[in-house]
Design an enzyme around this catalytic site. Structure first.
Site, PDB file in Angstrom:
ATOM      1  N   GLN A 312      47.010  36.163  32.473  1.00  0.00           N
ATOM      2  CA  GLN A 312      46.080  35.384  33.288  1.00  0.00           C
ATOM      3  C   GLN A 312      44.650  35.666  32.849  1.00  0.00           C
ATOM      4  OE1 GLN A 312      45.884  33.743  36.580  1.00  0.00           O
ATOM      5  NE2 GLN A 312      43.682  34.008  36.698  1.00  0.00           N
ATOM      6  N   THR A 313      43.867  34.613  32.642  1.00  0.00           N
ATOM      7  CA  THR A 313      42.455  34.835  32.321  1.00  0.00           C
ATOM      8  C   THR A 313      41.625  33.655  32.804  1.00  0.00           C
ATOM      9  OG1 THR A 313      40.856  35.205  30.549  1.00  0.00           O
ATOM     10  CG2 THR A 313      42.763  33.858  30.009  1.00  0.00           C
ATOM     11  N   ARG A 314      40.397  33.976  33.198  1.00  0.00           N
ATOM     12  CA  ARG A 314      39.425  32.930  33.524  1.00  0.00           C
ATOM     13  C   ARG A 314      38.203  33.065  32.614  1.00  0.00           C
ATOM     14  NH1 ARG A 314      37.229  36.915  37.149  1.00  0.00           N
ATOM     15  NH2 ARG A 314      35.000  36.484  37.334  1.00  0.00           N
ATOM     16  N   HIS A 318      38.413  37.796  24.054  1.00  0.00           N
ATOM     17  CA  HIS A 318      37.742  38.643  23.075  1.00  0.00           C
ATOM     18  C   HIS A 318      38.775  39.597  22.469  1.00  0.00           C
ATOM     19  CE1 HIS A 318      34.029  36.929  24.466  1.00  0.00           C
ATOM     20  NE2 HIS A 318      34.213  37.377  25.691  1.00  0.00           N
ATOM     21  N   HIS A 321      41.014  41.618  24.786  1.00  0.00           N
ATOM     22  CA  HIS A 321      42.096  40.838  25.387  1.00  0.00           C
ATOM     23  C   HIS A 321      43.259  40.694  24.414  1.00  0.00           C
ATOM     24  CE1 HIS A 321      38.474  39.157  27.626  1.00  0.00           C
ATOM     25  NE2 HIS A 321      39.196  39.747  28.560  1.00  0.00           N
ATOM     26  N   GLY A 406      45.605  43.590  35.032  1.00  0.00           N
ATOM     27  CA  GLY A 406      44.629  44.516  34.471  1.00  0.00           C
ATOM     28  C   GLY A 406      43.763  45.172  35.527  1.00  0.00           C
ATOM     29  N   ARG A 407      42.727  45.796  35.065  1.00  0.00           N
ATOM     30  CA  ARG A 407      41.787  46.498  35.947  1.00  0.00           C
ATOM     31  C   ARG A 407      41.006  45.481  36.777  1.00  0.00           C
ATOM     32  NH1 ARG A 407      36.432  48.100  35.741  1.00  0.00           N
ATOM     33  NH2 ARG A 407      35.947  50.171  36.558  1.00  0.00           N
ATOM     34  N   ALA A 410      41.265  39.740  39.327  1.00  0.00           N
ATOM     35  CA  ALA A 410      40.725  38.695  40.213  1.00  0.00           C
ATOM     36  C   ALA A 410      39.706  39.243  41.204  1.00  0.00           C
ATOM     37  CB  ALA A 410      41.847  37.972  40.952  1.00  0.00           C
ATOM     38  N   ALA A 595      14.120  23.274  52.757  1.00  0.00           N
ATOM     39  CA  ALA A 595      15.412  23.937  52.522  1.00  0.00           C
ATOM     40  C   ALA A 595      15.576  25.157  53.429  1.00  0.00           C
ATOM     41  CB  ALA A 595      15.551  24.332  51.056  1.00  0.00           C
TER      42      ALA A 595
END
Length: 687
Positions: A312-314, A318, A321, A406-407, A410, A595
């Site tokens: 799983q990656t977002r 590199h 990974h 992994g560490r 999420a 605002a």
């Protein structure tokens, strides 16, 4: 005789009939009876019963064949019943199969040793149930749904619906009703005890909820109005969002992006009920890379893969990974599935178009015979431990047998106190607790670092000679800084192909568009400083500059809006949208509205930071000074009650707590204030 045998036989017959009518709605009664192995009289009795229960609709069918006079169409209730009966049918058949296998193999006989053999097909590769009806039924339902109330889905809801319909969220059959929702929030389980850690809910507005009721069907449409599914509403309820935040995300803290979404974006009412899928959402990008769970299972069967580890990656891939995935595949003795998320991730993440190009650029670094890649249209919640379990269940539904955790899996980053929301290995601990029940095994990895002397990546906690070697690492923050400032990114950290893609999307800040967003009370001096800023930036040249002043926008973009909180928010979101388009296209947007609300300013920031920098400038002029400067007499009218909902008088102004710059205009000339802003832009590398 088993007392339930007749009941099961009747349910099986109803299921087979509903399936036959769904597949061949115009088939003659005689042909249908033959297909089911029953008499015409028995068939007519069943058809009348199904019609009386509202499971099928019967209509005349014109044509010369008198034996096929009717069309039979499954209603949404019929489609939901068919799905429920299909589950029961498959469960009984699997039980019968396993009992027969146990008898033939001797594993069910205490006198014979069990045989160590695999079943003819691994359970992770058998097809799973989807919630779609047949193509013919879908066409009819599209027509019928034209008269139903419609809800236009948000991007997050579209992601959830797609995974509900294609089986990615199995065993869910729809959006959670209140009983299931409460059980998931409190216990990580559905009301029947099935493990499920994440509330999958359909949040709607107050106005829409007032017009519907339980037992009603509504059409679910995408943002272009295309119908995707029908929801048969079981219940509508108001959630305790603070409790949901505490239990699911660990804290009711707006620094968490999902908690902020929960309180400031999600609607106040949740709808629960079964889904009847009509068609999947349309994706025009990377279509060849998008696979449903059943498509992945069929692919694994075709290649003969039996053990599959998912990654799983977002983020872009590199070298760390790559080493992590290689080690995971070796440890699990499994094939590798790169399964990146391309739905909604954390605000500020690299856009998925860039990420997928990065993945494709390095795919040839992996052995093609043992590695595959597929894209997952998931809306992440960044819920740490619970999210890891959720991701594992989703990958199990896609046919995977192992999952890399992994560490800080999420994790959303820091909370309001500046501490990590979750411990670095909390996700691994929770996953390990439930992995046997989930049917997918965890491959856990620690933090990977580069050991210069050995020219390789190693888990940091496995390096025994840390005092004798040089350990190198680049954090995500440091990577973004190097990209922003155009600095070198070493080859030991990432692949040149990935760096090239990232530089295309993230050029140095001095070449990017950006937004300067002034906020402050009416009369604070926002517009005056903004005008001075516009002139100074135009004098410098290099990028087009656009001023979006509050009064001018009100006149040209929001003339129909009033000054209620809802309308004020909408006005600011419009300004933010225009500014994001300017920023995306390399220009400079200068915004100068009041605002007053923190949540709205944060939403605008998130919209703009996808494309460039957002610089919030709080013009912190005191209320008394603003009233003294009031040339239009607005404060006086507000004090007299002649202007309702006036910021600072009858409506609150929520001052920024983390603006990039705070400017006090009392006792300072406009030119000096504008110069402070220019110096800030220069220090950020924007000019």
């Amino acid at each position: 005789m088993n007392p339930f045998q007749n009941i099961h036989a009747e349910d099986d017959l109803r299921f087979r009939l509903l399936r036959q009518l769904d597949v061949a709605p115009g088939q003659s009664q005689r042909a249908t009876a033959v297909a089911l192995g029953i008499s015409l009289g028995r068939l007519n009795t069943l058809l009348r019963a199904l019609s009386a229960e509202g499971l099928i609709a019967i209509s005349d069918r014109p044509g010369p064949d008198k034996r096929a006079r009717f069309n039979y169409t499954l209603t949404t209730k019929g489609a939901a019943t068919k799905a429920r009966l299909a589950d029961q049918f498959l469960a009984r058949k699997r039980a019968e199969y396993h009992a027969l296998h146990a008898e033939l193999s001797g594993s069910g006989n205490s006198f014979l040793p069990p045989l160590n053999r695999t079943l003819p097909m691994n359970s992770n590769l058998t097809p799973i149930q989807e919630l779609y009806v047949s193509q013919d039924s879908a066409q009819k339902l599209k027509i019928d749904a034209g008269d139903l109330p419609s809800w236009d889905l948000t991007p997050r809801q579209i992601c959830d619906l797609e995974l509900l319909m294609n089986g990615g969220f199995s065993p869910l059959k729809g959006f959670l009703g209140q009983e299931d929702y409460t059980s998931v929030v409190e216990n990580m389980r559905l009301a029947d005890g099935t493990l499920w850690p994440m509330p999958i809910t359909l949040d709607v507005s107050e106005a829409f909820a007032e017009g519907i009721e339980a037992g009603q069907d509504i059409a679910l449409r995408d943002q272009e109005g295309v119908i995707l599914a029908i929801l048969s509403i079981s219940d509508a309820y108001r959630p305790d969002k603070a409790r949901e935040a505490e239990m699911v995300f660990g804290a009711d803290d707006l620094a968490h992006p999902a908690v902020n979404y929960l309180h400031n974006t999600a609607g106040p009412v949740y709808l629960g009920g079964a889904i009847t899928g009509i068609q999947p959402p349309t994706h025009y990008d990377f279509r060849a890379r998008r696979d449903t769970p059943n498509e992945m299972r069929a692919y694994f069967r075709k290649l003969g893969w039996r053990r599959i580890v998912a990654f799983q990656t977002r983020n872009p891939l590199h070298r760390a990974h790559q080493e992590l995935t290689f080690r995971a595949a070796r440890e699990a003795q499994a094939n590798l599935l790169l399964h990146p998320v391309v739905g909604m991730t954390k605000p500020g993440d690299v856009d998925h178009f860039t990420r997928v190009r990065c993945y494709e650029a390095v795919l040839d670094k992996y052995p093609q015979a043992t590695t595959s890649m597929s894209l997952l249209n998931l809306a992440m919640r960044m819920a740490g431990p619970r999210e890891a379990v959720w991701h594992g269940l989703i990958r199990a539904n896609h046919g995977c047998t192992h999952f890399i955790v992994g560490r800080d899996h999420a994790g959303p980053g820091k909370n309001s106190a500046g501490e990590d929301f979750y411990g670095p290995y909390d996700a691994q601990d929770l996953f390990r607790t439930h992995q046997e029940e989930m049917g997918i095994e965890m491959v856990d990895f620690k933090h990977m670092v580069y050991v210069q002397e050995r020219a390789q990546y190693e888990p940091s906690d496995e390096i025994t000679d840390k005092d004798d070697v040089t350990i190198l690492n680049i954090s995500g923050t440091e990577l973004r800084r190097r990209l922003r400032e155009g600095l070198e990114i070493p080859e030991w950290f990432s692949f040149p192909e990935v760096v090239n893609e990232l530089r295309r999307t993230s050029p140095p800040r001095s070449q990017q568009g950006f937004t300067v967003f002034f906020t402050g009370l009416s009369g604070s001096g926002k517009s005056t400083i903004a005008n001075a800023m516009m002139v100074k930036l135009m004098e410098m040249g290099g990028r087009p500059v656009t001023l979006l002043d509050g009064d001018i926008v009100r006149k040209n973009l929001s003339s129909e809006l009033g000054f209620s909180k809802e309308h004020r928010d909408l006005n600011i979101r419009r300004i933010g949208y225009v500014a994001s388009e300017i920023t995306k296209n390399g220009g400079i947007a200068i915004c100068a509205p009041i605002a007053p609300y923190t949540a709205t300013r944060r939403a605008v920031r998130e919209d703009i930071e996808q494309f460039g920098a957002f610089v919030e400038v709080h013009v912190a002029t005191a209320l008394e000074e603003c009233e003294r400067r009031d040339r239009k007499g607005l404060y006086k009218l507000a004090r007299e009650g002649k202007i309702k909902e006036f910021t600072g008088i009858s409506d609150p102004y929520e001052a920024p707590t983390a603006a990039e710059l705070v400017v006090d205009t009392e006792g300072y000339e406009v030119d000096n204030c504008a110069q402070q802003v220019l110096l800030k832009l220069e220090s950020m590398g924007l000019i």
